[in-house]
Design an enzyme around this catalytic site. Structure first.
Site, PDB file in Angstrom:
ATOM      1  N   ASN A 166       0.863  -1.178   0.000  1.00  0.00           N
ATOM      2  CA  ASN A 166       0.000   0.000   0.000  1.00  0.00           C
ATOM      3  C   ASN A 166       0.902   1.230   0.000  1.00  0.00           C
ATOM      4  OD1 ASN A 166      -2.880  -1.115   0.408  1.00  0.00           O
ATOM      5  ND2 ASN A 166      -1.678  -2.188   1.973  1.00  0.00           N
ATOM      6  N   GLU A 167       1.137   1.741  -1.188  1.00  0.00           N
ATOM      7  CA  GLU A 167       2.106   2.811  -1.363  1.00  0.00           C
ATOM      8  C   GLU A 167       1.552   4.154  -0.904  1.00  0.00           C
ATOM      9  OE1 GLU A 167       5.023   2.096  -2.020  1.00  0.00           O
ATOM     10  OE2 GLU A 167       5.286   0.675  -3.649  1.00  0.00           O
ATOM     11  N   SER A 168       2.437   5.134  -0.877  1.00  0.00           N
ATOM     12  CA  SER A 168       2.045   6.498  -0.556  1.00  0.00           C
ATOM     13  C   SER A 168       0.885   6.918  -1.460  1.00  0.00           C
ATOM     14  CB  SER A 168       3.245   7.425  -0.768  1.00  0.00           C
ATOM     15  OG  SER A 168       2.924   8.748  -0.460  1.00  0.00           O
ATOM     16  N   SER A 170      -2.237   5.640  -0.842  1.00  0.00           N
ATOM     17  CA  SER A 170      -3.282   4.635  -0.601  1.00  0.00           C
ATOM     18  C   SER A 170      -4.302   5.182   0.397  1.00  0.00           C
ATOM     19  CB  SER A 170      -2.671   3.342  -0.055  1.00  0.00           C
ATOM     20  OG  SER A 170      -1.847   2.729  -1.012  1.00  0.00           O
ATOM     21  N   THR A 185      10.066   2.229  -3.944  1.00  0.00           N
ATOM     22  CA  THR A 185       9.935   0.812  -3.604  1.00  0.00           C
ATOM     23  C   THR A 185      10.688  -0.059  -4.602  1.00  0.00           C
ATOM     24  OG1 THR A 185       7.765   1.216  -2.617  1.00  0.00           O
ATOM     25  CG2 THR A 185       8.279  -1.056  -3.244  1.00  0.00           C
TER      26      THR A 185
END
Length: 642
Positions: A166-168, A170, A185
């Site tokens: 869940n990346e920045s 999300s 990432t």
């Protein structure tokens, strides 16, 4: 609900930390504590004749945890027959038997070594067509919900604060889905895939919503590289720019940290802002230098008001006024600066970082990779040699995995062309070349190099290291290639530090009987080699300590391409002139295979020589800002007491 033993140990200052955090001395003790909580939970569920639903993570953080769980199973009889596990994520696309598959990761580190039932192990499927993924993700969540949700979710944390993938950006109610991976990432993972171009761009991840619905969450983070994002997650605002900050709104979460990852937390970095403390010399230095840098003032310009307005009135009351404290700290910092890293002969050394005698010292520099010596302390290395000390260099590993396939082919081709040109017949060289070419032309992503290719790559780095050491001025007999066995796997994942690694290190130290040892203390190295090499030095020094010559041996730690010592930690700062900076650059340039986009660039796009120069210049600028002389650059060292 099981009351966590970790939770009982949580003591955090609510004014700053919005999540319970527990700090352990190292990752090993932290991993064991988390393993104990998991084991206790499994046993409680067994006594209730219920399944234990675990959410599991991959990456470097949980490796020690899984090793301890395996030990608990094998040595203490912990059964996993009632465990049902759901992994957080998987790269997409990804075959389950791929070297970088999380299916393979979980099998090799946990599932294959305990009695968990295969049908109870769930890892997102990286082989699906894109059209199948949405339904698959819905089913994945439905399985968890049908079991009553996750009893315990284990998390790591990414450098940008991602949990799972869940990346920045999300959302807190995000569901399990296919996501695009953030560039940060992908760069962090690129070493595993031998380059950014080979690194997947997408992954399947459990959503934030399902993580937040777990009855209990434990997030583990190790190392200084995670310290900034831990502070943001724990003390900052809840924001989707840092998904881990969502955990502030979970009512049963604990961050399990080591000393390094917790180092930026307010209660650890500036404890005087949290509680009344005993002002030790170390804390005074840290506080005063931090205050001067925060206010962008020279040390001698700090006032009583500066101390009072920044939470340091207790220090004034104990040791003030500001003028007296400033003078003391200024003098101590000034005494760290020396142009004589081996000690200045016939000089008063009472205020110098190194001893004057013996005037000609035996010096042993350990370099984890074949270029760390010149990148990290090239200026000091050359100065030690020029000032007449007996300098030895120990290259701890071959560094072969950091050589590109194209470079290996070019080198092998050169040897064959050379032999042909000068009439040197070597069927063996020709066969090795053909075997290497055939392998490399058909090499699959992340496939481990065959021994012949690894040897060619190792020869390239060995030749470059030799050229750099000769540039410094070392004779051949002072250049030592250690080739520690832990490194020689051909893969990013190394073997644990072994007895043979320590014995090789001890043998070299015992042979030279040095007055000074220099070793890499740069633990932010993204693939861990520095840490293992440093542990080998520490253990070797510990075992050799009873020997008489070790009473006269000082161990200095340098840092490499990934980070620098904080100014309050520095105990020796070796200044460099503009000409010496250029000399250092030329030494680094001897490592041609590591220029122009190397395999392990990390998240920093600069080349290693640029990083080194920028870092050395920044250290010199910090000293200048604090009111000391202005140098072009400085290399910094910390003495390790053993």
């Amino acid at each position: 609900m099981l009351k966590s033993s970790i939770d009982k140990a949580t003591g955090f200052e609510k004014r700053f930390e919005n999540i319970g955090t527990v700090v352990f001395s190292d990752s090993s003790s932290g991993s064991k504590a988390v393993a104990k909580e998991i084991a206790d939970l499994i046993k409680v569920k067994q006594s209730q004749k219920q399944p234990c639903i675990l959410g599991l993570a991959t990456g470097s953080s949980p490796k020690g945890l899984y090793a301890e769980l395996v030990r608990l199973h094998k040595e203490e009889g912990l059964s996993f027959k009632n465990v049902i596990s759901f992994n957080l994520d998987e790269y997409y696309p990804m075959e389950p038997d791929s070297v970088n598959s999380y299916v393979r990761f979980m099998k090799e580190l946990l599932f294959n070594h305990v009695d968990i039932l295969p049908e109870n192990c769930h890892v997102p499927d990286g082989t699906l067509s894109k059209e199948e993924i949405a339904n698959y993700c819905n089913d994945y969540e439905a399985k968890i919900e049908a079991l009553g949700g996750l009893d315990l979710q284990i998390l790591g944390i990414g450098g940008n604060g991602h949990i799972g993938f869940n990346e920045s950006g999300s959302l807190q109610n995000s569901k399990t889905r296919l996501v695009a991976l953030d560039h940060i990432t992908r760069v962090a993972a690129s070493s595993d895939f031998l380059g950014l171009n080979n690194t997947p761009r997408t992954a399947i991840t459990l959503g934030v919503k399902m993580i937040m619905e777990a009855q209990r969450v434990i997030l583990m983070a190790w190392g200084e590289g995670k310290s900034n994002i831990i502070k943001q997650s724990v003390e900052g605002q809840v924001t989707n720019l840092v998904p881990a900050s969502f955990l502030q709104e979970h009512d049963n979460v604990t961050f399990v940290l080591d000393k390094e990852s917790s180092s930026k937390l307010t209660r650890i970095n500036t404890p005087w802002l949290v509680e009344k403390i005993v002002w030790t010399d170390k804390l005074i230095r840290k506080a005063v230098l931090g205050l001067a840098l925060h206010l962008k003032k020279p040390i001698l310009m700090l006032t009583d008001a500066d101390y009072i307005e920044n939470g340091m009135s207790d220090l004034l009351a104990d040791s003030g006024p500001a003028y007296d404290i400033n003078i003391k700290i200024f003098n101590r910092l000034q005494n760290t600066i020396t142009g004589w890293p081996g000690g200045k002969p016939n000089a008063d050394d009472s205020k110098r970082p190194e001893r004057a005698e013996p005037s000609k010292k035996r010096v042993l520099i350990f370099s984890p990779h074949p270029d760390d010596d010149v990148i990290s302390m090239g200026g000091t290395f050359k100065r030690l040699q020029e000032q007449g000390h007996e300098v030895h260099i120990g290259y701890q590993t071959s560094g072969n995995i950091a050589v590109s396939d194209d470079e290996a082919l070019r080198f092998a081709g050169f040897v064959c062309d050379y032999n042909e040109k000068f009439g040197i017949e070597s069927a063996e060289a020709e066969n090795i070349y053909k075997k290497a070419v055939t392998f490399l032309e058909n090499k699959k992503g992340s496939e481990i190099d065959i021994p012949e290719v690894r040897y060619i790559k190792g020869l390239i780095r060995k030749g470059e290291a030799h050229a750099a050491a000769k540039f410094i001025g070392l004779p051949d007999e002072h250049i030592h290639y250690m080739e520690l066995p832990f490194y020689e796997t051909g893969a990013i994942e190394k073997k644990p530090l072994g007895k043979e690694d320590i014995e090789i290190t001890m043998t070299l130290i015992d042979k030279i009987k040095p007055h000074q040892i220099y070793a890499a203390g740069d633990l932010a190295d993204p693939h861990g080699t520095h840490k293992v090499c440093l542990d080998a030095v520490f253990e070797a020094v510990k075992q050799l300590k009873p020997k008489k010559y070790m009473n006269d041996c000082w161990l200095w730690l340098y840092r490499g391409a990934w980070q620098e010592w904080n100014v309050d930690e520095i105990e020796m700062a070796v200044p460099m002139s503009p000409d010496q900076v250029l000399e250092k650059r030329h030494g680094i340039f001897k490592h041609q295979s590591q220029k122009d986009g190397v395999v392990f660039q990390g998240s920093d796009s600069r080349e290693f020589w640029q990083r080194a120069e920028d870092r050395n210049r920044e250290t010199a600028e910090v000293y200048h800002l604090l009111g000391l002389a202005h140098y072009a650059a400085m290399e910094a060292f910390v003495r390790w007491e053993y």
